[in-house]
Design a protein around this motif. Structure first.
Motif, PDB file in Angstrom:
ATOM      1  N   TYR A  25      39.726  28.572  74.644  1.00 54.82           N
ATOM      2  CA  TYR A  25      40.264  27.253  74.314  1.00 54.82           C
ATOM      3  C   TYR A  25      40.383  27.032  72.809  1.00 54.82           C
ATOM      4  CZ  TYR A  25      40.363  25.574  79.098  1.00 54.82           C
ATOM      5  OH  TYR A  25      40.680  25.399  80.425  1.00 54.82           O
ATOM      6  N   LYS A  39      50.385  22.475  70.327  1.00 53.85           N
ATOM      7  CA  LYS A  39      50.712  21.071  70.564  1.00 53.85           C
ATOM      8  C   LYS A  39      51.545  20.862  71.826  1.00 53.85           C
ATOM      9  CE  LYS A  39      50.480  19.807  65.668  1.00 53.85           C
ATOM     10  NZ  LYS A  39      51.214  19.261  64.498  1.00 53.85           N
ATOM     11  N   GLU A  40      52.451  21.796  72.124  1.00 56.34           N
ATOM     12  CA  GLU A  40      53.371  21.624  73.247  1.00 56.34           C
ATOM     13  C   GLU A  40      52.661  21.931  74.568  1.00 56.34           C
ATOM     14  OE1 GLU A  40      57.687  23.353  74.771  1.00 56.34           O
ATOM     15  OE2 GLU A  40      56.934  23.842  72.765  1.00 56.34           O
ATOM     16  N   GLN A  41      52.656  20.990  75.484  1.00 55.05           N
ATOM     17  CA  GLN A  41      51.938  21.144  76.741  1.00 55.05           C
ATOM     18  C   GLN A  41      52.460  22.315  77.565  1.00 55.05           C
ATOM     19  OE1 GLN A  41      51.858  17.647  79.224  1.00 55.05           O
ATOM     20  NE2 GLN A  41      50.686  18.630  80.831  1.00 55.05           N
ATOM     21  N   LEU A 101      43.864  25.226  72.126  1.00 50.37           N
ATOM     22  CA  LEU A 101      43.884  23.815  71.736  1.00 50.37           C
ATOM     23  C   LEU A 101      44.817  23.512  70.553  1.00 50.37           C
ATOM     24  CD1 LEU A 101      40.111  22.869  72.156  1.00 50.37           C
ATOM     25  CD2 LEU A 101      42.018  22.184  73.612  1.00 50.37           C
ATOM     26  N   LYS A 157      39.862  17.077  70.967  1.00 43.97           N
ATOM     27  CA  LYS A 157      41.194  17.550  71.341  1.00 43.97           C
ATOM     28  C   LYS A 157      41.209  18.039  72.788  1.00 43.97           C
ATOM     29  CE  LYS A 157      43.591  19.393  68.109  1.00 43.97           C
ATOM     30  NZ  LYS A 157      44.147  20.310  67.075  1.00 43.97           N
ATOM     31  N   GLU A 165      42.408   6.537  72.469  1.00 45.52           N
ATOM     32  CA  GLU A 165      43.272   7.643  72.047  1.00 45.52           C
ATOM     33  C   GLU A 165      44.168   7.288  70.872  1.00 45.52           C
ATOM     34  OE1 GLU A 165      46.819  10.458  73.925  1.00 45.52           O
ATOM     35  OE2 GLU A 165      45.597   9.182  75.230  1.00 45.52           O
ATOM     36  N   ARG A 198      51.086  25.475  76.138  1.00 44.20           N
ATOM     37  CA  ARG A 198      49.664  25.630  76.457  1.00 44.20           C
ATOM     38  C   ARG A 198      49.489  26.098  77.894  1.00 44.20           C
ATOM     39  NH1 ARG A 198      48.953  20.513  74.125  1.00 44.20           N
ATOM     40  NH2 ARG A 198      48.527  19.621  76.181  1.00 44.20           N
ATOM     41  N   GLN A 250      43.844  16.487  75.476  1.00 41.87           N
ATOM     42  CA  GLN A 250      44.873  17.322  76.096  1.00 41.87           C
ATOM     43  C   GLN A 250      44.712  17.456  77.607  1.00 41.87           C
ATOM     44  OE1 GLN A 250      44.979  21.063  73.976  1.00 41.87           O
ATOM     45  NE2 GLN A 250      45.886  20.179  72.153  1.00 41.87           N
ATOM     46  N   PHE A 251      43.477  17.252  78.103  1.00 47.71           N
ATOM     47  CA  PHE A 251      43.236  17.491  79.523  1.00 47.71           C
ATOM     48  C   PHE A 251      42.637  16.274  80.228  1.00 47.71           C
ATOM     49  CE2 PHE A 251      43.230  21.713  77.612  1.00 47.71           C
ATOM     50  CZ  PHE A 251      44.040  22.418  78.472  1.00 47.71           C
TER      51      PHE A 251
END
Length: 295
Positions: free
Chosen positions: A101, A108-110, A105, A82, A47, A113, A86-87
């Motif tokens: 998605y 940026k902010e979880q 995607l 991505k 990552e 999302r 993210q997941f």
């Protein structure tokens, strides 16, 4: 023998089967893309170094596109990477399509999302509806937003996951000022849009709903929260007397309408302008407030 009915049954069975197969196919595609993203990240050295591996993706995208089509071009392979990043700690919810998605995607902010994923699942949003929600900045308008988590069986939603400030009331006319009666009429004319703007699980009960000797402006029931929600409309600034008024309505509903298996009533005051002094002294967590904006 009714041959026409038999034909209809065959057609309807075929439709159901195709829908079922389509869902299976979409889940399979999503899982495949997630695994492709994982392999890309690993091939790039993990990552922390993934963002430096664009050359690898360009090289692989040329070969994969020649073999399997445009679905594996540079843009989509980047999205798959991505998706994994993210997941990687929690599997991407399979209720959403890859098309959904594509628009989630880039966020940026979880917490943001998660909000839109929850919204897509709860309101069964189409791609275009999701795009509109993002354009309307629903997350940014959340009055009580915190670290929003994905909704699971162990994590229940609350009213604070939904309430936005301001709440958009859509009109076909350019109007700056209007009476409470006219405001209510605008809402009722587009009640479906208003319910979606409020959040998920809302059903309309009535307008000018009689509660003892008085009438509340709007009454809803929310099947997700299992409670009544009473809304009072004010075309002015929030006043201290508004708190007492809505608490009376809430108490009346809890004493005379609510069933034992339901949760206690929630009250929302929807006003033209906020009043920080009044808000500061609202101690009842079931009394919420927001402002509205004609949009």
């Amino acid at each position: 023998m009714n041959y026409l009915n038999n034909i209809k049954e065959l057609i309807e069975s075929d439709i159901v089967l195709k829908k079922k197969n389509r869902l299976i196919e979409e889940n399979s595609t999503l899982n495949t893309y997630f695994e492709i993203g994982r392999l890309i990240v690993e091939a790039q050295g993990g990552e922390s170094r993934a963002k430096y591996g664009n050359g690898l993706i360009k090289e692989w995208s040329r070969e994969l596109t020649n073999l399997y089509g445009k679905g594996y071009d540079y843009t989509n392979l980047s999205r798959m990477r991505k998706l994994y990043l993210q997941f990687q700690n929690v599997a991407p919810p399979g209720q959403l399509s890859w098309t959904h998605y594509k628009y989630i995607l880039p966020i940026k902010e979880q917490s943001k999302r998660n909000y839109y994923i929850n919204l897509c699942i709860k309101q069964n949003l189409s791609k275009n509806q999701l795009i509109q929600k993002i354009k309307d900045k629903e997350y940014e308008r959340l009055e009580y937003k915190d670290n929003i988590e994905l909704i699971t069986e162990s994590r229940e939603i609350t009213i604070k996951d939904m309430i936005k400030n301001p709440i958009f009331i859509r009109t076909n006319e350019k109007i700056d000022k209007l009476s409470e009666k006219a405001l209510k009429q605008f809402i009722l004319e587009k009640i479906e849009e208003f319910l979606l703007e409020l959040g998920y699980g809302f059903t309309y009960v009535g307008s000018e709903y009689r509660l003892g000797k008085f009438k509340c402006d709007l009454l809803f029931f929310n099947y997700e929260l299992n409670c009544f929600i009473v809304i009072e409309l004010k075309i002015r600034k929030l006043m201290p007397t508004d708190i007492g008024q809505i608490k009376y309505y809430m108490s009346y509903i809890d004493s005379n309408i609510k069933k034992d298996y339901m949760n206690k009533t929630i009250g929302i005051i929807l006003c033209k302008e906020n009043n920080e002094i009044v808000v500061k002294y609202i101690t009842d967590e079931r009394v919420l407030f927001s402002t509205y904006q004609l949009n």
